[in-house]
Design a protein around this motif. Structure first.
Motif, PDB file in Angstrom:
ATOM      1  N   VAL A 122      36.129  46.063  36.569  1.00 51.38           N
ATOM      2  CA  VAL A 122      36.421  44.841  37.298  1.00 51.38           C
ATOM      3  C   VAL A 122      37.932  44.678  37.415  1.00 51.38           C
ATOM      4  O   VAL A 122      38.673  44.997  36.488  1.00 51.38           O
ATOM      5  N   GLN A 123      38.387  44.231  38.568  1.00 53.57           N
ATOM      6  CA  GLN A 123      39.810  43.946  38.777  1.00 53.57           C
ATOM      7  C   GLN A 123      39.988  42.430  38.814  1.00 53.57           C
ATOM      8  O   GLN A 123      39.183  41.719  39.409  1.00 53.57           O
ATOM      9  N   LEU A 124      41.042  41.953  38.167  1.00 55.24           N
ATOM     10  CA  LEU A 124      41.290  40.520  38.041  1.00 55.24           C
ATOM     11  C   LEU A 124      42.632  40.154  38.649  1.00 55.24           C
ATOM     12  O   LEU A 124      43.626  40.854  38.427  1.00 55.24           O
ATOM     13  N   GLN A 125      42.668  39.045  39.371  1.00 53.56           N
ATOM     14  CA  GLN A 125      43.896  38.578  40.017  1.00 53.56           C
ATOM     15  C   GLN A 125      44.067  37.104  39.706  1.00 53.56           C
ATOM     16  O   GLN A 125      43.314  36.270  40.222  1.00 53.56           O
ATOM     17  N   ALA A 126      45.057  36.790  38.883  1.00 57.60           N
ATOM     18  CA  ALA A 126      45.330  35.393  38.521  1.00 57.60           C
ATOM     19  C   ALA A 126      46.336  34.776  39.476  1.00 57.60           C
ATOM     20  O   ALA A 126      47.236  35.463  39.986  1.00 57.60           O
ATOM     21  N   SER A 127      46.185  33.474  39.690  1.00 57.40           N
ATOM     22  CA  SER A 127      47.101  32.746  40.563  1.00 57.40           C
ATOM     23  C   SER A 127      47.095  31.276  40.178  1.00 57.40           C
ATOM     24  O   SER A 127      46.289  30.840  39.356  1.00 57.40           O
ATOM     25  N   GLY A 128      48.015  30.516  40.787  1.00 48.32           N
ATOM     26  CA  GLY A 128      48.022  29.074  40.592  1.00 48.32           C
ATOM     27  C   GLY A 128      49.106  28.544  39.674  1.00 48.32           C
ATOM     28  O   GLY A 128      49.238  27.332  39.512  1.00 48.32           O
ATOM     29  N   GLY A 129      49.868  29.422  39.067  1.00 46.14           N
ATOM     30  CA  GLY A 129      50.939  28.967  38.204  1.00 46.14           C
ATOM     31  C   GLY A 129      52.074  28.337  39.003  1.00 46.14           C
ATOM     32  O   GLY A 129      52.085  28.359  40.230  1.00 46.14           O
ATOM     33  N   GLY A 130      53.032  27.773  38.268  1.00 44.95           N
ATOM     34  CA  GLY A 130      54.166  27.152  38.922  1.00 44.95           C
ATOM     35  C   GLY A 130      55.021  26.377  37.951  1.00 44.95           C
ATOM     36  O   GLY A 130      54.834  26.454  36.731  1.00 44.95           O
ATOM     37  N   LEU A 131      55.971  25.626  38.511  1.00 48.07           N
ATOM     38  CA  LEU A 131      56.878  24.783  37.733  1.00 48.07           C
ATOM     39  C   LEU A 131      56.434  23.335  37.873  1.00 48.07           C
ATOM     40  O   LEU A 131      56.332  22.824  39.009  1.00 48.07           O
ATOM     41  N   VAL A 132      56.146  22.692  36.747  1.00 51.67           N
ATOM     42  CA  VAL A 132      55.715  21.301  36.764  1.00 51.67           C
ATOM     43  C   VAL A 132      56.456  20.523  35.691  1.00 51.67           C
ATOM     44  O   VAL A 132      56.953  21.108  34.715  1.00 51.67           O
ATOM     45  N   GLN A 133      56.513  19.231  35.863  1.00 48.63           N
ATOM     46  CA  GLN A 133      57.101  18.371  34.848  1.00 48.63           C
ATOM     47  C   GLN A 133      56.074  18.099  33.752  1.00 48.63           C
ATOM     48  O   GLN A 133      54.867  18.195  33.969  1.00 48.63           O
ATOM     49  N   ALA A 134      56.593  17.747  32.596  1.00 48.33           N
ATOM     50  CA  ALA A 134      55.705  17.382  31.490  1.00 48.33           C
ATOM     51  C   ALA A 134      54.769  16.259  31.935  1.00 48.33           C
ATOM     52  O   ALA A 134      55.190  15.318  32.611  1.00 48.33           O
ATOM     53  N   GLY A 135      53.521  16.387  31.553  1.00 51.42           N
ATOM     54  CA  GLY A 135      52.502  15.430  31.961  1.00 51.42           C
ATOM     55  C   GLY A 135      51.770  15.824  33.225  1.00 51.42           C
ATOM     56  O   GLY A 135      50.762  15.200  33.576  1.00 51.42           O
ATOM     57  N   GLY A 136      52.257  16.831  33.895  1.00 54.80           N
ATOM     58  CA  GLY A 136      51.654  17.265  35.141  1.00 54.80           C
ATOM     59  C   GLY A 136      50.438  18.152  34.943  1.00 54.80           C
ATOM     60  O   GLY A 136      50.021  18.442  33.807  1.00 54.80           O
ATOM     61  N   SER A 137      49.887  18.607  36.065  1.00 54.18           N
ATOM     62  CA  SER A 137      48.669  19.403  36.057  1.00 54.18           C
ATOM     63  C   SER A 137      48.792  20.597  36.993  1.00 54.18           C
ATOM     64  O   SER A 137      49.546  20.567  37.958  1.00 54.18           O
ATOM     65  N   LEU A 138      47.993  21.603  36.685  1.00 51.99           N
ATOM     66  CA  LEU A 138      47.857  22.771  37.545  1.00 51.99           C
ATOM     67  C   LEU A 138      46.415  23.243  37.458  1.00 51.99           C
ATOM     68  O   LEU A 138      45.715  22.970  36.469  1.00 51.99           O
ATOM     69  N   ARG A 139      46.000  23.995  38.457  1.00 52.25           N
ATOM     70  CA  ARG A 139      44.694  24.650  38.410  1.00 52.25           C
ATOM     71  C   ARG A 139      44.929  26.148  38.582  1.00 52.25           C
ATOM     72  O   ARG A 139      45.332  26.595  39.655  1.00 52.25           O
ATOM     73  N   LEU A 140      44.678  26.888  37.533  1.00 46.90           N
ATOM     74  CA  LEU A 140      44.806  28.332  37.587  1.00 46.90           C
ATOM     75  C   LEU A 140      43.482  28.931  38.033  1.00 46.90           C
ATOM     76  O   LEU A 140      42.418  28.455  37.651  1.00 46.90           O
ATOM     77  N   SER A 141      43.572  29.994  38.809  1.00 47.28           N
ATOM     78  CA  SER A 141      42.389  30.698  39.277  1.00 47.28           C
ATOM     79  C   SER A 141      42.491  32.168  38.927  1.00 47.28           C
ATOM     80  O   SER A 141      43.588  32.726  38.843  1.00 47.28           O
ATOM     81  N   CYS A 142      41.356  32.783  38.755  1.00 51.35           N
ATOM     82  CA  CYS A 142      41.307  34.215  38.494  1.00 51.35           C
ATOM     83  C   CYS A 142      40.152  34.784  39.309  1.00 51.35           C
ATOM     84  O   CYS A 142      38.981  34.517  39.010  1.00 51.35           O
ATOM     85  N   ALA A 143      40.485  35.539  40.332  1.00 48.06           N
ATOM     86  CA  ALA A 143      39.484  36.132  41.201  1.00 48.06           C
ATOM     87  C   ALA A 143      39.156  37.538  40.718  1.00 48.06           C
ATOM     88  O   ALA A 143      40.057  38.315  40.392  1.00 48.06           O
ATOM     89  N   ALA A 144      37.868  37.845  40.688  1.00 44.18           N
ATOM     90  CA  ALA A 144      37.414  39.139  40.197  1.00 44.18           C
ATOM     91  C   ALA A 144      36.781  39.954  41.315  1.00 44.18           C
ATOM     92  O   ALA A 144      36.127  39.415  42.201  1.00 44.18           O
ATOM     93  N   SER A 145      36.968  41.227  41.262  1.00 43.92           N
ATOM     94  CA  SER A 145      36.312  42.136  42.194  1.00 43.92           C
ATOM     95  C   SER A 145      35.747  43.302  41.405  1.00 43.92           C
ATOM     96  O   SER A 145      36.143  43.557  40.269  1.00 43.92           O
ATOM     97  N   GLY A 146      34.830  44.007  41.988  1.00 41.01           N
ATOM     98  CA  GLY A 146      34.243  45.124  41.281  1.00 41.01           C
ATOM     99  C   GLY A 146      32.794  44.857  40.914  1.00 41.01           C
ATOM    100  O   GLY A 146      32.024  44.372  41.731  1.00 41.01           O
ATOM    101  N   ARG A 147      32.460  45.128  39.663  1.00 42.02           N
ATOM    102  CA  ARG A 147      31.081  44.968  39.228  1.00 42.02           C
ATOM    103  C   ARG A 147      30.665  43.502  39.200  1.00 42.02           C
ATOM    104  O   ARG A 147      31.466  42.617  39.357  1.00 42.02           O
ATOM    105  N   THR A 148      29.418  43.249  39.002  1.00 44.07           N
ATOM    106  CA  THR A 148      28.857  41.906  39.052  1.00 44.07           C
ATOM    107  C   THR A 148      29.593  40.969  38.103  1.00 44.07           C
ATOM    108  O   THR A 148      29.596  41.155  36.894  1.00 44.07           O
TER     109      THR A 148
END
Length: 123
Positions: free
Chosen positions: A1-27
């Motif tokens: 399986v190949q994994l690709q993470a995304s969604g990071g960034g620069l935020v101020q304290a107290g802030g939020s982010l949503r990280l994603s990891c897309a997979a390809s390959g086997r089930t």
């Protein structure tokens, strides 16, 4: 399986982010998934894990109540919602996968890794 993470960034304290990891390959639903992070000069540490079907999760004590791991097997994607961010959450965040039914929290338990996404929290 190949994994690709995304969604990071620069935020101020107290802030939020949503990280994603897309997979390809086997089930995708065959894999138990995890998120880890590594800050400069520190070892890679466990953040969260989720079972193959998504019904069971586990978190590091340092992120409980602030981070939420989830997955969408139809989209071959695992997510990490990170809220109430603190400067000490600054790190490169990695997603990882393993073929197993039991949740694991050690990096050596995972055989597949994404490339990481940087999260920087300013004070």
């Amino acid at each position: 399986v190949q994994l690709q993470a995304s969604g990071g960034g620069l935020v101020q304290a107290g802030g939020s982010l949503r990280l994603s990891c897309a997979a390809s390959g086997r089930t995708f639903s065959s894999y138990q998934m995890g998120w880890f992070r590594q800050a400069p000069g520190k070892e890679r540490e466990f953040v969260a894990a989720i079972s193959r079907g998504g019904s069971t999760t586990n978190y590091a004590d340092s992120v409980k109540g602030r981070f939420t791991i989830s997955r969408d097997n139809a989209k071959n994607t695992v997510y990490l919602q990170v809220n109430s961010l603190k400067p000490e959450d600054t790190a490169v965040y990695y997603c990882a996968a393993r073929i197993a039914s039991v949740l694991a929290s050690q990096p050596t338990d995972y055989g597949y890794w994404g490339q990481g996404t940087q999260v920087t929290v300013s004070s």
